[in-house]
Design an enzyme around this catalytic site. Structure first.
Site, short mmCIF file in Angstrom:
data_model
loop_
_atom_site.label_atom_id
_atom_site.label_comp_id
_atom_site.label_asym_id
_atom_site.label_seq_id
_atom_site.Cartn_x
_atom_site.Cartn_y
_atom_site.Cartn_z
CG HIS A 161 -5.32 -6.32 -0.24
ND1 HIS A 161 -6.55 -6.31 0.39
CD2 HIS A 161 -5.40 -7.27 -1.21
CE1 HIS A 161 -7.34 -7.21 -0.20
NE2 HIS A 161 -6.66 -7.80 -1.17
CE1 TYR A 172 -9.40 -3.27 0.57
CE2 TYR A 172 -8.51 -1.38 -0.59
CZ TYR A 172 -8.33 -2.49 0.21
OH TYR A 172 -7.07 -2.82 0.66
CD GLU A 217 -8.77 -9.48 -3.36
OE1 GLU A 217 -9.58 -9.11 -2.51
OE2 GLU A 217 -7.59 -9.80 -3.10
CE LYS A 233 -3.97 -2.21 2.32
NZ LYS A 233 -4.92 -2.12 3.48
CG ASN A 246 -3.58 -2.13 6.94
OD1 ASN A 246 -3.45 -1.85 5.74
ND2 ASN A 246 -4.62 -2.78 7.40
P1 IDP Z 1 -7.66 -6.88 5.75
O1 IDP Z 1 -6.93 -5.85 4.92
O2 IDP Z 1 -6.84 -7.38 6.91
O3 IDP Z 1 -8.25 -8.01 4.93
P2 IDP Z 1 -10.37 -5.81 5.93
O4 IDP Z 1 -11.29 -6.02 7.06
O5 IDP Z 1 -10.66 -6.55 4.66
O6 IDP Z 1 -8.88 -6.10 6.44
O7 IDP Z 1 -10.35 -4.25 5.63
C1 IDP Z 1 -9.76 -3.74 4.45
C2 IDP Z 1 -8.92 -2.54 4.81
O8 IDP Z 1 -9.76 -1.51 5.29
C3 IDP Z 1 -7.91 -2.77 5.95
O9 IDP Z 1 -6.70 -3.33 5.52
C4 IDP Z 1 -7.71 -1.37 6.47
O10 IDP Z 1 -6.81 -0.64 5.65
C5 IDP Z 1 -9.10 -0.78 6.32
N1 IDP Z 1 -9.86 -0.94 7.56
C6 IDP Z 1 -10.47 -2.03 8.03
N2 IDP Z 1 -11.09 -1.82 9.21
C7 IDP Z 1 -10.86 -0.52 9.48
C8 IDP Z 1 -11.23 0.33 10.57
O11 IDP Z 1 -11.90 -0.07 11.53
N3 IDP Z 1 -10.80 1.62 10.49
C9 IDP Z 1 -10.06 2.10 9.46
N4 IDP Z 1 -9.69 1.34 8.42
C10 IDP Z 1 -10.07 0.05 8.43
MG MG Z 2 -9.74 -7.99 3.49
#
Ligand code: IDP
Ligand code: MG
Length: 137
Positions: free
Chosen positions: A115, A49, A126, A9, A112
């Site tokens: 992905h 997304y 994807e 990212k 973070n």
């Molecule tokens: P993942 O990336 O670990 O699969 P997902 O639940 O699929 O997590 O969420 C996609 C992305 O959305 C996360 O990587 C993060 O960047 C963002 N995200 C998820 N939950 C939150 C939140 O509670 N606050 C802010 N961003 C979030």
């Molecule tokens: Mg995810």
């Protein structure tokens, strides 16, 4: 052999740790089957997304994913989907285990570092979203 989609990212690209993250994959028997560095359009990020469209963080997520270049990869190997998720660590870097990519290269859940597809079925969708068959080998 499984394939999964990985994205480095914008936060991690800006930190100049593309190579360090790729090393985690290669050192754990995941092969780079395809790779490109691109800038996502708003439409790209929104479609990619789409499952999160109703979440409160959706707009911030789209904004973040379009804030700079990303590196998109197809990783290939045994149990690639799960292995990549293990190497990534928890979605929230503060909760991610030591030694995982998110623990080592990210600070918070908004930015973070990586992905990774969450299932084999989503991995196929994807991978198709980003790559033509001839780009994967
Ligand atoms: P993942 O990336 O670990 O699969 P997902 O639940 O699929 O997590 O969420 C996609 C992305 O959305 C996360 O990587 C993060 O960047 C963002 N995200 C998820 N939950 C939150 C939140 O509670 N606050 C802010 N961003 C979030
Ligand atoms: Mg995810």
């Amino acid at each position: 052999m499984e394939q999964t989609l990985s994205i480095i990212k914008p936060d991690a690209v800006k930190k100049n740790v593309i190579g360090k993250i790729i090393d985690r994959f290669e050192s754990n028997n995941l092969k780079i089957a395809a790779m490109k560095k691109i800038e996502l359009s708003k439409k790209d990020a929104e479609s990619f997304y789409a499952v999160h469209a109703e979440r409160p963080f959706f707009n911030a997520l789209v904004e973040f994913m379009t804030s700079g270049a990303v590196v998109v990869m197809v990783l290939e190997g045994e149990n690639a989907v799960l292995k990549n998720r293990e190497l990534m660590g928890a979605t929230n870097p503060k909760e991610a285990e030591k030694g995982t990519i998110r623990a080592d290269f990210a600070k918070d859940i908004d930015a973070n570092a990586v992905h990774g597809s969450d299932s084999l079925e989503n991995a196929k969708i994807e991978i198709d979203f980003f790559f033509a068959n001839r780009e994967i080998s």
